[in-house]
Design a protein around this motif. Sequence first.
Motif, short mmCIF file in Angstrom:
data_model
loop_
_atom_site.label_atom_id
_atom_site.label_comp_id
_atom_site.label_asym_id
_atom_site.label_seq_id
_atom_site.Cartn_x
_atom_site.Cartn_y
_atom_site.Cartn_z
N HIS A 1 10.49 -2.86 -6.05
CA HIS A 1 9.78 -1.63 -6.45
C HIS A 1 10.61 -0.94 -7.53
O HIS A 1 11.78 -0.65 -7.33
CB HIS A 1 9.61 -0.70 -5.24
N GLU B 1 4.34 8.86 -9.13
CA GLU B 1 4.52 8.15 -7.85
C GLU B 1 3.18 7.76 -7.25
O GLU B 1 3.03 6.72 -6.62
CB GLU B 1 5.35 9.01 -6.89
N SER B 2 2.14 8.59 -7.50
CA SER B 2 0.80 8.28 -6.98
C SER B 2 0.27 6.97 -7.59
O SER B 2 -0.38 6.17 -6.92
CB SER B 2 -0.18 9.42 -7.26
N GLN B 3 0.59 6.75 -8.89
CA GLN B 3 0.19 5.50 -9.55
C GLN B 3 0.91 4.31 -8.91
O GLN B 3 0.32 3.26 -8.71
CB GLN B 3 0.54 5.55 -11.05
N ARG C 1 2.04 4.16 -5.86
CA ARG C 1 1.47 3.95 -4.52
C ARG C 1 0.20 3.10 -4.61
O ARG C 1 0.00 2.17 -3.84
CB ARG C 1 1.17 5.28 -3.84
N LYS C 2 -0.66 3.44 -5.59
CA LYS C 2 -1.91 2.67 -5.79
C LYS C 2 -1.59 1.23 -6.14
O LYS C 2 -2.23 0.30 -5.66
CB LYS C 2 -2.74 3.29 -6.93
N LYS D 1 1.14 -0.47 -5.35
CA LYS D 1 1.69 -1.11 -4.15
C LYS D 1 0.58 -1.50 -3.18
O LYS D 1 0.65 -2.54 -2.52
CB LYS D 1 2.69 -0.15 -3.48
N GLN D 2 -0.45 -0.65 -3.07
CA GLN D 2 -1.54 -0.91 -2.12
C GLN D 2 -2.57 -1.88 -2.69
O GLN D 2 -3.57 -2.17 -2.04
CB GLN D 2 -2.20 0.42 -1.73
N THR E 1 5.85 -3.64 -8.39
CA THR E 1 6.07 -3.55 -6.96
C THR E 1 5.61 -4.85 -6.30
O THR E 1 4.71 -5.52 -6.82
CB THR E 1 5.33 -2.33 -6.36
#
Length: 187
Positions: free
Chosen positions: A72, A80-82, A84-85, A87-88, A161
């Motif tokens: 990561h 960070e929201s980008q 997270r998306k 990573k998911q 990530t």
Amino acid sequence: MHDNDDDFSLFAEQMRGVKRIRHDRADTGKPKTDLKQLSSLRQNATVAQTETKVDGLSDQFVIDVGAEDELHWARDGVQESQMRKLKQGQIGFDGSLDLHGMTVEKARETLWDFIAEATRFEVRCVRVTHGKAARLDGKRPLIKSHVNTWLRQHPQVLGFTSCQPRHGGTGAVYVMLRRTMLEGRDE
């Protein structure tokens, strides 16, 4: 002469409380883009591409990672929201590259070309499968460690990530790329 005195006192009155500027350099804002210079830089970049492949992605300090280590990394300014998306697996990837079984040199060159091509087509996200097989000498995974190091150095990479299990898990990474035509929307 009388009018000048009035003008002077009027001016002095208007300037009361105004601080004198101590420096004599004007702030002209952003420097203008020199198109000729840009064109020659572009040509030089094209000419020097074979050199850049080696210089651009250095092996001087390879970050050693384990087979199951999650990767990561995000460039400064990437939300960070980008990440997270990413990573998911919520940012769809347009293009995959598999570096299994390649030598380090071949993997570096292939990865460089792949990112250049993705950038040319304004692709936002790609998947790079690096594998996670430990080496025969028992040391940590070679290509995975190099990919982890190279992607941090590539100017087009905004972040990466480890993938969701369905896309390769810790044997692959989602890579978010900078898009030049849509500058400012990705960071």
